[in-house]
Design a protein around this motif. Sequence first.
Motif, PDB file in Angstrom:
ATOM      1  N   THR A 199       0.817  -1.220   0.000  1.00  0.00           N
ATOM      2  CA  THR A 199       0.000   0.000   0.000  1.00  0.00           C
ATOM      3  C   THR A 199       0.849   1.267   0.000  1.00  0.00           C
TER       4      THR A 199
ATOM      5  N   VAL B 138       0.001   6.746  -6.742  1.00  0.00           N
ATOM      6  CA  VAL B 138      -1.201   7.532  -7.025  1.00  0.00           C
ATOM      7  C   VAL B 138      -0.902   9.019  -6.846  1.00  0.00           C
TER       8      VAL B 138
ATOM      9  N   ALA C 171      -3.568   2.479 -11.603  1.00  0.00           N
ATOM     10  CA  ALA C 171      -4.118   3.080 -10.389  1.00  0.00           C
ATOM     11  C   ALA C 171      -5.564   2.646 -10.170  1.00  0.00           C
ATOM     12  N   LEU C 172      -6.316   2.528 -11.261  1.00  0.00           N
ATOM     13  CA  LEU C 172      -7.712   2.092 -11.128  1.00  0.00           C
ATOM     14  C   LEU C 172      -7.784   0.651 -10.626  1.00  0.00           C
TER      15      LEU C 172
ATOM     16  N   ASP D  63      -6.981   0.676  -6.972  1.00  0.00           N
ATOM     17  CA  ASP D  63      -8.018   1.347  -6.217  1.00  0.00           C
ATOM     18  C   ASP D  63      -9.158   0.411  -5.817  1.00  0.00           C
TER      19      ASP D  63
END
Lengths: 309, 135
Positions: A164, A171, A194-195, A198
């Motif tokens: 993380t 990000v 990034a998506l 996420d």
Amino acid sequence: MRYVSTVNPKPVRAKVWTTPSSSTSCARTRRWTPASAVALILRAVGGLTTRQIAAAYLVPEATMAQRISRAKRTVSGVRFNQVGDLGTVLRVLYLVFNEGYSGDVDLAAEAIRLTRQLVGKTRDEEAAGLLALMLLHHARRPARTAPDGSLVPLADQDRGRWNTHLIVEGVDVLQSALARDRLGEYQAQAAIAALHADARTAEETDWVQIVEWYDEVVRLTDSPVARLNRAVAVGEADGPRAGLAALDGLDRTLPRHTAVLAYLHERDGDPVTAARLYAEAAPLASSLPERDHLTRQAARLNAQLRGRG
Amino acid sequence: MAKYLLLKHYRGAPAAVNDVPMDQWTPEEVSAHVKYMRDFADRLQESGEFVDSQALSAEGTFVRSDGEGRPPVTDGPFAETKDVIAGWMVIDTDTYERALELAGELSAAPGAGGRPIHEWLELRPFMGASHTITE
């Protein structure tokens, strides 16, 4: 299966980044190859030994030594004082990162280190985009392979094992690059990564937005590999039929084309065709883990079909 | 020590005893097979007999020169080519008998039903350097 676009390596043209100090001094020389550019950069800028670079690329040390000295000869006599083609530098770093996903020397970490330096020196949006892309992919590395060495597809990865810290940093870097409104292919690819990062579960993935970003990647690169990856995303966003339609007109000999076709046919509820295509795709794979993965997919579907019959 | 090439074929070798195409195995059988191959290479590395192992894509093209100033001519890939190499392992053993023994062990990798495949592997000795002392 990896869904994130990889751009075909092309011969690097004519300009060489030499040192991360100053503002990317580059050289205008005759054509040289990505392999020699990569080797020279790792040696001269990255500070790796010839033995380490040879081990990372699985070639004899003598071969790598020759490759490096040829690269040096190619750039010798060139004055390194003009601002050069940053795009070439980014391409080389991208190659180092991509090929460095396995091996004893961690080339991926090395590529990140060099790209980070470059971002510090240039404030270039695409350099930042590339750094974000690398960080977001690197974050997933612990989850990409099972303890037995087999590939774990994105959808099946244990997201708790994603790093993380790297995701937050990636990000962050990406958002400040995008805010400057000079979009390029690395920023667009990083946005896709990034998506994925996420989404707390595979089901929560925002495929509609991912397709939009693939549209950008296709527009920016016109790469058939990007179109292939886009077809997978379309399959998730709008259903497998739409994904299959998006494959129309693409060269069937593209790497992973048959594997993608198999995947979409399975999603479309046609396990017979999917099993045949997975079996066809396996010996065409570019790596052993990928070949084994595709064989296992074919085996899984055939076992299901036998159970049904 | 002498080096030997162990060749594994996608097609072209005589039929194995347990001759079921891999995509017809269960996924667990595929995994067991992959593990066996990896463990085998690990063991040879420990015994100092391992040299190299590579897998090949099934795609292949024939190429030949077409004379100076012309691009090379290519042909294929041939869907019906009889002999397709899948990969190899190079081993370095004390004796020919040991090379045979290892080839046999590799051939017994588990396949369908968890039973050994007993596939045919081709064992080819490397030509070495000529010996300084021949008698």
